[in-house]
Design a protein around this motif. Structure first.
Motif, mmCIF file in Angstrom:
data_model
loop_
_atom_site.group_PDB
_atom_site.id
_atom_site.type_symbol
_atom_site.label_atom_id
_atom_site.label_comp_id
_atom_site.label_asym_id
_atom_site.label_seq_id
_atom_site.Cartn_x
_atom_site.Cartn_y
_atom_site.Cartn_z
ATOM 1 N N GLY A 117 -3.320 -66.288 44.470
ATOM 2 C CA GLY A 117 -3.883 -66.463 43.131
ATOM 3 C C GLY A 117 -2.879 -65.932 42.130
ATOM 4 O O GLY A 117 -3.184 -65.082 41.301
ATOM 5 N N SER A 139 -7.997 -62.370 41.566
ATOM 6 C CA SER A 139 -8.144 -63.767 41.985
ATOM 7 C C SER A 139 -9.374 -63.972 42.869
ATOM 8 O O SER A 139 -10.130 -64.918 42.666
ATOM 9 N N ASP A 190 -1.617 -70.709 44.299
ATOM 10 C CA ASP A 190 -2.662 -70.804 43.271
ATOM 11 C C ASP A 190 -3.296 -72.186 43.360
ATOM 12 O O ASP A 190 -2.669 -73.148 43.794
ATOM 13 N N ASP A 227 -6.032 -73.682 47.760
ATOM 14 C CA ASP A 227 -7.351 -73.133 47.441
ATOM 15 C C ASP A 227 -7.597 -71.982 48.408
ATOM 16 O O ASP A 227 -7.703 -72.168 49.622
#
Ligand SMILES: C[S@@+](CC[C@H](N)C(=O)[O-])C[C@H]1O[C@@H](n2cnc3c(N)ncnc32)[C@H](O)[C@@H]1O
Length: 207
Positions: free
Chosen positions: A11, A83, A35, A63
């Motif tokens: 993230g 994140s 990300d 993801d």
């Protein structure tokens, strides 16, 4: 990092972490940013260029709530700064931490920070401003106070606060992040609140 391993920034956004780690990424160290959004990933290479880290930096659109595209025991360190909290369901966050566990080498380190349910955007800005005292010049402080911080507050932090209040993203209770990470098997080396109580930080090691 120093042991010629990979650092996974899970993230990563635009790779802000790189700016803090630049002098610690040795010639053998490697940074991999992941990300879900391509916009941040597109900033990784230009940021790496500015920091003279060209060959060491790469990014991949991923993801985090799915299996990570990495082999078992392939990275030395996972950083996940603000994140994982975007997954409101505990089972989904646990799956993410299990994946971090899988891809980490033995003795590998997980560093994760997320917002608490006391998250207060304005307090974060106040604390950031206080932390500049005596560290930057007067014009730099002025620029941060009247330009950078208001933009950060209204375009970023207030949005996070709204998402947490609505329950679309998860604000952690005290000890909750510690428990989520420990339950996966990490040995907790550090657990504390940060950002004036708006964030919690946990450092865990895979035995
Ligand atoms: C608040 S930003 C933090 C970015 C960076 N870690 C930092 O500290 O500057 C949250 C980041 O998590 C990413 N993110 C949110 N959900 C994600 C998911 N399911 N998979 C991958 N990235 C995700 C967002 O796109 C965003 O870049």
């Amino acid at each position: 990092m120093s042991d010629d391993g990979w650092l996974l920034d899970a993230g990563c956004g635009s790779g802000l972490l790189l700016s803090f780690l630049a002098d610690r990424l040795t010639k053998d160290g490697r940074y991999l940013g992941m990300d879900i959004l391509p916009a941040g990933l597109a900033s990784l290479k230009p940021r790496a260029n500015r920091l003279n880290l060209n060959g060491s930096v790469s990014g991949v659109q991923t993801d985090l709530s799915k299996d990570l595209p990495l082999a078992d025991a392939s990275v030395s360190c996972v950083a996940a700064h603000f994140s994982v909290y975007t997954l409101p369901e505990e089972k989904d966050r646990r799956q993410v931490y299990q994946e971090f566990w899988r891809v980490l080498k033995p003795r590998g380190l997980l560093v994760t920070a997320n917002p608490t349910h006391f998250y207060n955007a304005e307090k974060i800005i106040r604390k950031s401003l206080e932390s500049l005292n005596g560290k930057v010049s007067h014009p730099q402080r002025w620029f941060k106070k009247y330009v950078v911080y208001p933009l950060t507050l209204h375009l970023g932090l207030k949005h996070i606060e709204g998402q947490l209040k609505s329950g679309r993203w998860h604000g952690y209770r005290p000890e909750e992040l510690h428990d989520e990470v420990a339950q996966v098997g990490f040995v907790i080396e550090r657990s504390e609140t940060v950002y004036g109580g708006s964030g919690c930080l946990v450092v865990g090691r895979k035995p």
